[in-house]
Design an enzyme around this catalytic site. Sequence first.
Site, short mmCIF file in Angstrom:
data_model
loop_
_atom_site.label_atom_id
_atom_site.label_comp_id
_atom_site.label_asym_id
_atom_site.label_seq_id
_atom_site.Cartn_x
_atom_site.Cartn_y
_atom_site.Cartn_z
N HIS A 178 8.85 -35.64 -5.05
CA HIS A 178 7.95 -36.13 -6.10
C HIS A 178 8.05 -37.66 -6.08
O HIS A 178 9.10 -38.22 -5.73
CB HIS A 178 8.46 -35.58 -7.43
CG HIS A 178 7.58 -35.83 -8.61
ND1 HIS A 178 7.51 -37.05 -9.24
CD2 HIS A 178 6.72 -35.03 -9.28
CE1 HIS A 178 6.67 -36.97 -10.27
NE2 HIS A 178 6.17 -35.75 -10.31
N GLN A 190 12.57 -28.97 -11.01
CA GLN A 190 11.94 -27.66 -10.84
C GLN A 190 12.96 -26.55 -10.62
O GLN A 190 12.58 -25.43 -10.30
CB GLN A 190 10.95 -27.70 -9.66
CG GLN A 190 9.80 -28.66 -9.83
CD GLN A 190 8.84 -28.27 -10.96
OE1 GLN A 190 8.85 -27.14 -11.44
NE2 GLN A 190 8.02 -29.21 -11.40
N CYS A 203 1.71 -35.53 -7.43
CA CYS A 203 2.67 -36.64 -7.31
C CYS A 203 3.53 -36.51 -6.05
O CYS A 203 4.72 -36.87 -6.05
CB CYS A 203 3.58 -36.77 -8.54
SG CYS A 203 2.69 -37.20 -10.02
N LYS A 244 10.16 -29.42 -19.20
CA LYS A 244 9.81 -28.37 -18.23
C LYS A 244 10.63 -27.11 -18.46
O LYS A 244 10.48 -26.14 -17.74
CB LYS A 244 10.03 -28.89 -16.80
CG LYS A 244 9.06 -30.00 -16.39
CD LYS A 244 9.29 -30.37 -14.95
CE LYS A 244 8.67 -31.71 -14.57
NZ LYS A 244 7.23 -31.64 -14.39
N ASP A 301 17.18 -33.92 -7.38
CA ASP A 301 16.10 -33.82 -8.36
C ASP A 301 15.97 -32.33 -8.71
O ASP A 301 15.49 -31.53 -7.91
CB ASP A 301 14.80 -34.36 -7.74
CG ASP A 301 13.60 -34.17 -8.65
OD1 ASP A 301 13.71 -33.42 -9.64
OD2 ASP A 301 12.54 -34.74 -8.34
N1 PLP Z 1 10.60 -34.27 -9.84
C1 PLP Z 1 9.91 -33.14 -9.71
C2 PLP Z 1 10.27 -32.19 -8.62
C3 PLP Z 1 8.89 -32.84 -10.62
O1 PLP Z 1 8.20 -31.71 -10.50
C4 PLP Z 1 8.59 -33.77 -11.64
C5 PLP Z 1 7.47 -33.53 -12.55
O2 PLP Z 1 6.54 -32.81 -12.26
C6 PLP Z 1 9.34 -34.92 -11.73
C7 PLP Z 1 10.34 -35.15 -10.82
C8 PLP Z 1 9.10 -35.93 -12.80
O3 PLP Z 1 9.36 -35.36 -14.04
P1 PLP Z 1 9.11 -36.21 -15.35
O4 PLP Z 1 7.66 -36.56 -15.34
O5 PLP Z 1 9.46 -35.26 -16.45
O6 PLP Z 1 9.98 -37.39 -15.28
#
Ligand code: PLP
Length: 441
Positions: free
Chosen positions: A156, A236, A399, A259, A233
Amino acid sequence: MTNGGGADQWREEMRLAIDTRTHTTPQVAPIDALDGAAIRADFPVLNQEPRPGKRRLAFLDSAASSQKPRVVIDALTTYYAQHNANIHRGVYDLSEIATQRYEESRKAIARFINAGSARECVFVRNTTEAINLVANSWGRANIKAGDLIVFTTMEHHSNIVPWQLIAEERGARLGHVRVTPDGRLDLEHLAELLAEEPKLVAFTHVSNSLGTVNPVREMVSLAHAAGAVTVVDAAQSVPHMAVNVQDLDCDFLAFSGHKMLGPMGAGVLYGKKRLLDAMPPFLGGGSMIRKVTLDRTTWADVPAKFEAGTPAVADAIVLNVAADYLSTLGMDRVWRHERELVDYALDRIREVPGLVVIGPQDTHERSGVLSFAFDEIHPHDVAAIVNEDNVAVRAGHHCTQPLMAALGVPATTRASFYLYNDEEDVERLVESLHRVVEIFR
Ligand code: PLP
């Protein structure tokens, strides 16, 4: 709230009131398999009367943000209606209790991911802020000109951009682990990059675009053997499966409360205490200090050192309610439920003419995220048409522009499943996709 029995009794009453409000067990029978329809009853957004002529909402965009159960909504209202105060400052009851609940939530979140200590859990706004904290704090203290930072092509943007920024500032190099055409990490390429002894390796546990589940424990172990610090990260993964940070042995792990059924505004950075202790602050201001003089400041211990200013107190407290809801159901059951749904969805979606599933075809290597594309139909058109049938999916690059470029697809349509979805949601999606095909034929 009365104060008839004196301050101690009042305080006890208040504590009990919070306890009962924030620890309501989900209204779900303790059966082995989760019943998505029964769980849905706990989620007010999903039970709204649809517009005339429409069927109920089939919400398939939980990878972007999950819906919230009634207990979470009620706990937020209760907090603001009865317990709102700034924390760590007041000596009056309201503030002390808010502080206590905030720190209790931290302990509960530490248990949720099996951190060795609550001090290893820093409350932040979201995954993005957590990763930026590591890049700015650990990165500034440790990355030098010429050092290598490795992340993967599957990330992401929030696990790419912070590393680019720090690399540019420090004159460091970037390495990107390739993905295979079916959307898995090329682990041989990871091994090649590790041979260059990177300072840090950052990777996602589960791909938000493709649902690929990466072998995190093995990757952490390989990265450590090469002398690198690891950042996972888990945006998910933590909401969907049991994640045990001690077992993974990762150095840092980031996730977002919104989430995982929690409020928008509270996320978590887990970091090994030894590393957090050695890191300089990211943001300066109130709450993160030990002593301030006009010339110099010393820092509070972790995690306060990284929580400058007034935090999202209500959101952090209520994150515990969301985690409690999930734990009561059982993360293994949540995971199994999503896997069964995506299995069914993979079977059914292939009936749709011209539809190509993007990402691993094997359900054992994917989560409840399902991305697909049509040769001739733009993903935004797909999402707009299924929306007419009250099916909510996402379309775009999610993203993950570098991943889309590597796979040679400009965008995908993404359906993502969670505990409140059921087979009827899959059928609604498939039915609606047939209509898309009819329209464009
Ligand atoms: N990393 C992953 C794998 C994500 O799916 C997301 C959001 O969709 C993020 C990071 C960023 O999350 P946030 O917008 O809550 O900071």
